[in-house]
Design an enzyme around this catalytic site. Sequence first.
Site, PDB file in Angstrom:
ATOM      1  N   THR A 252      55.068 -56.351   4.473  1.00  0.00           N
ATOM      2  CA  THR A 252      55.826 -57.019   3.418  1.00  0.00           C
ATOM      3  C   THR A 252      56.548 -58.230   4.001  1.00  0.00           C
ATOM      4  O   THR A 252      56.903 -58.234   5.174  1.00  0.00           O
ATOM      5  CB  THR A 252      56.852 -55.998   2.885  1.00  0.00           C
ATOM      6  OG1 THR A 252      56.128 -54.995   2.181  1.00  0.00           O
ATOM      7  CG2 THR A 252      57.879 -56.614   1.957  1.00  0.00           C
ATOM      8  N   VAL A 281      55.336 -48.721  -8.156  1.00  0.00           N
ATOM      9  CA  VAL A 281      56.200 -49.873  -7.876  1.00  0.00           C
ATOM     10  C   VAL A 281      57.134 -49.487  -6.741  1.00  0.00           C
ATOM     11  O   VAL A 281      57.753 -48.419  -6.769  1.00  0.00           O
ATOM     12  CB  VAL A 281      57.012 -50.277  -9.137  1.00  0.00           C
ATOM     13  CG1 VAL A 281      58.018 -51.366  -8.793  1.00  0.00           C
ATOM     14  CG2 VAL A 281      56.072 -50.741 -10.241  1.00  0.00           C
ATOM     15  N   ASP A 283      60.138 -50.833  -3.610  1.00  0.00           N
ATOM     16  CA  ASP A 283      61.495 -51.377  -3.619  1.00  0.00           C
ATOM     17  C   ASP A 283      61.518 -52.906  -3.713  1.00  0.00           C
ATOM     18  O   ASP A 283      62.505 -53.489  -4.160  1.00  0.00           O
ATOM     19  CB  ASP A 283      62.239 -50.956  -2.347  1.00  0.00           C
ATOM     20  CG  ASP A 283      61.529 -51.450  -1.086  1.00  0.00           C
ATOM     21  OD1 ASP A 283      60.286 -51.318  -1.007  1.00  0.00           O
ATOM     22  OD2 ASP A 283      62.214 -51.959  -0.178  1.00  0.00           O
ATOM     23  N   GLY A 306      59.211 -47.747   0.738  1.00  0.00           N
ATOM     24  CA  GLY A 306      59.832 -48.221  -0.489  1.00  0.00           C
ATOM     25  C   GLY A 306      60.580 -47.161  -1.280  1.00  0.00           C
ATOM     26  O   GLY A 306      61.673 -47.414  -1.804  1.00  0.00           O
TER      27      GLY A 306
HETATM   28  N1  ASP Z   1      58.697 -51.728   0.998  1.00  0.00           N
HETATM   29  C1  ASP Z   1      57.341 -52.003   0.635  1.00  0.00           C
HETATM   30  C2  ASP Z   1      56.944 -51.073  -0.471  1.00  0.00           C
HETATM   31  O1  ASP Z   1      57.315 -49.921  -0.430  1.00  0.00           O
HETATM   32  C3  ASP Z   1      56.386 -51.825   1.764  1.00  0.00           C
HETATM   33  C4  ASP Z   1      56.770 -52.529   3.029  1.00  0.00           C
HETATM   34  O2  ASP Z   1      57.862 -53.016   3.179  1.00  0.00           O
HETATM   35  O3  ASP Z   1      55.935 -52.610   3.914  1.00  0.00           O
HETATM   36  O4  ASP Z   1      56.223 -51.462  -1.336  1.00  0.00           O
END
Ligand code: ASP
Length: 392
Positions: A252, A281, A283, A306
């Site tokens: 991300t 969905v 975070d 997330g």
């Molecule tokens: N936080 C992101 C999600 O859960 C994934 C990530 O940060 O790699 O969609």
Amino acid sequence: MRRRPLTWLIPALATAAAVTVTVVVVPGGGGGGEREPDSRSVPAAHGERPAGKGRPDARDVVLAVHGGAGTALDRDKTTPEREKAYRDGLGKALRAGQRVLDQGGSSVDAVQAAVAELEDDPLFNAGKGAVFTADAGHELDASIMRGSDLKAGAVAGVKSLRNPIAGARTVMDKSPHVLLAGEGADDFGARHGLRTVTQDYYWTQARWDALMAAKEAAKGGRGAAKGLAGDKSGKAAADSPAALADAQSKGTVGAVAVDKRRDLAAATSTGGMTNKLPGRVGDSPLIGSGTYAKNSTVAASATGAGEVFIRGAATSTISNLVEFKGADVAAAAYEVIVKRLPELGGDGGVIALAPNGEFDAPHSSPGMLHGYLTKSGKVVTKIFPDETPPNT
Ligand code: ASP
């Protein structure tokens, strides 16, 4: 007439398509070579450690970016080309934001420009290079927030916006809402002239391999859902399909900035988690979980498991600790990321910037790719765990 993504076509496309990893060379943004002092992208000096344990990692920071908490690059196993590609990717994003800030632009424009660069870079799990859902499609999430008036915009589960962060910005600027999801979000972006793509645009071999590894791990009962549930109990060997899928599933991207008016902004964009259920969905598009900015407290963008970051209201809790407990930004970020969230069963990290330029990037995951730009124009990138030790 709206295009409907044909996700069943992806496997066929996957075998036919070439490997598409682009190494972007950034003028002034690489890790090596002779350059002007104070205007180059440099790795953290060898042996230099973040101040850690709730003390700021850097001061006088005006912009910072992250490229996810999943990829813990091993210094001994990473080729110079790969190291350069990551540093260049982060450096290029910082330069994009710097151009905005140098011209007197707003922190919101700067974080959007930085995140858009990372979305266009296939190395990162956002925009091109986003991970695959369980049905071999791509569903992308993004959000942006302005600290001066707490305006915010977000999109979730979009399938055709080339730059989901532009979708989030458009929701903030052109709608009375904060979050649009699914077809409505794609349509809203397209109606406002944003660039659209077909699903194959997002495809990369590495993410496809990660999906296959996740499916393989699930078959073997070794908990490919580890990343989905943030459950650390199914820890697998480092080279196992489950570990590969987990490591590849993150990446991300996000950015935080403070501009000349001392206005803060934050932005985050992601493809989510590899093998996620369609419709899931995370975070990243949720204000207060993946993204938060408030002028009097902090600009923060998170990455990690997330579901845990949602349950722990990660970024707004950092802001609340600053506002109601009088904590420094670095101490508040450390408290949330290293102390509280792991108790909920998930790891990750955050980049957190105070209005006075104090910056920290605590993470409980083995690594977190990130970099920052100081007021004097120095760009620092940190990609190896010895530059970013976990739990500091
Ligand atoms: N936080 C992101 C999600 O859960 C994934 C990530 O940060 O790699 O969609």
